[in-house]
Design an enzyme around this catalytic site. Structure first.
Site, PDB file in Angstrom:
ATOM      1  N   THR A 120     -77.734 -73.675  51.578  1.00 46.17           N
ATOM      2  CA  THR A 120     -77.606 -74.316  50.265  1.00 46.17           C
ATOM      3  C   THR A 120     -78.574 -73.688  49.273  1.00 46.17           C
ATOM      4  OG1 THR A 120     -79.198 -76.080  50.770  1.00 46.17           O
ATOM      5  CG2 THR A 120     -76.878 -76.481  51.326  1.00 46.17           C
TER       6      THR A 120
ATOM      7  N   LYS B 187     -75.331 -77.445  47.318  1.00 49.11           N
ATOM      8  CA  LYS B 187     -76.554 -77.805  46.589  1.00 49.11           C
ATOM      9  C   LYS B 187     -76.146 -78.542  45.328  1.00 49.11           C
ATOM     10  CE  LYS B 187     -80.432 -76.209  47.419  1.00 49.11           C
ATOM     11  NZ  LYS B 187     -81.454 -76.650  48.389  1.00 49.11           N
TER      12      LYS B 187
ATOM     13  N   HIS C 134     -68.451-105.757  24.153  1.00 49.68           N
ATOM     14  CA  HIS C 134     -68.162-106.962  23.379  1.00 49.68           C
ATOM     15  C   HIS C 134     -69.194-107.212  22.280  1.00 49.68           C
ATOM     16  CE1 HIS C 134     -65.033-107.978  26.192  1.00 49.68           C
ATOM     17  NE2 HIS C 134     -65.880-107.977  27.209  1.00 49.68           N
TER      18      HIS C 134
END
Length: 315
Positions: free
Chosen positions: A65, A20, A267
């Protein structure tokens, strides 16, 4: 992985896992009127004897899960959350030792930091303090990360961070580089150096016979060494700065054997103000978001092998 194909089908099952992902758990610890927050995003991946669920659909070896999700929340109550690493260790050990078909567990954790609100204007509500005891603001800085892997006998703990944005407004140059007919970039002898740090570091600790690091202290020390190296390095390239950041961590944190960085060069270009009759003496810049240079490297303790994936998005 199956060592032979299924009858009548010459096809092998390869590596597989299930679990999960992204279980958001927020744990409030109350010490009287003073509260503490741990805010985690936990992903569980389990692997082991899972051939039949793929071949025939038999769920006999499958822990749902949904159960792994419930375990995350129950463990937040039963064990508390001392650190992201320790919480992941508790979970990984539980899944491998409590379910025979599960041979390996990988727990990934993102931790979101909160800080107390300066409540000096609310002194009547909180006498004797300038900090609200239960009021917090989400830090707009990095996200802390860890990945815990356990196979029943050995551990691998890789921690790290992402989205830590740093800048030096001077003490950075870039010149003497290769030039060809397509090169237009001017050499820079005083530039802004900025990056958004994504880093992972691997701990030497691998078994329960060894004393575990102090996970919280280690994270703060690594982060501090990273920032100090960035600030103190007179940089002739982002690669040089990266190496100094990693070296400082390896030199000063004996519990860590490997550090990997992914550093996008954020930059900043000087704006041409001449059309307006103005001189730009390294004062006004255009911050470009893309394209960007991407500098990546691993820094290792001598004698250690690199094990952190090259692509940090896979960790």
């Amino acid at each position: 992985m199956a060592d032979h194909p299924r009858p009548g089908r010459p096809v092998l099952l390869g590596q597989n896992q299930y679990g999960k992902a992204e279980n958001r758990v927020v744990k409030i610890t109350r010490h009287g009127a003073t509260h503490h927050i741990k805010d985690l995003n936990v992903s569980v991946a389990l692997s082991g004897d899972m051939d039949e669920v793929h071949y025939s659909g038999s769920n006999a070896n499958v822990l749902p899960t949904d159960t792994t999700k419930n375990t995350v929340y129950a463990f937040a109550k039963e064990h508390g959350i001392e650190s992201a690493e320790q919480f992941g260790i508790h979970l990984a050990r539980h899944f491998v030792t409590s379910q025979e078909p599960i041979r390996k567990a990988r727990i990934r954790v993102e931790e979101y930091a909160w800080e107390r609100i300066d409540a000096s204007g609310a002194a009547s509500r909180h006498p004797g303090t300038d900090d609200a005891k239960h009021s917090f603001v989400r830090k707009g800085q990095e996200t802390r990360l860890t990945q815990i892997t356990y196979d029943g006998s050995s551990w691998e703990v890789v921690s790290g961070l992402k989205d830590l944005v740093v800048m030096n407004s001077t003490d950075s140059e870039f010149w003497g580089f290769v030039k060809d007919k397509y090169t237009t970039l001017p050499e820079a002898h005083d530039r802004i150096l900025a990056t958004q740090v994504s880093a992972r570091w691997r701990f030497r600790w691998s078994d329960d016979e060894q004393p575990a690091p102090d996970w919280e202290t280690s994270y703060e020390q690594v982060r501090n060494h990273m920032l100090q190296a960035f600030a103190e390095t007179y940089s002739l390239s982002l690669q040089q700065t990266l190496y100094e950041m990693g070296s400082r961590i390896i030199d000063r944190c004996e519990e860590i054997d490997e550090v990997r960085f992914s550093l996008p060069n954020k930059h900043h270009f000087l704006v041409d103000l001449q059309p307006f009759g103005l001189k730009n003496d390294n004062e006004v810049y255009y911050a470009a978001d893309r394209p960007y240079g991407l500098i990546e490297a691993t820094v290792l303790r001598d004698g250690c092998a690199a094990r952190i994936p090259v692509d940090l998005t896979n960790l």
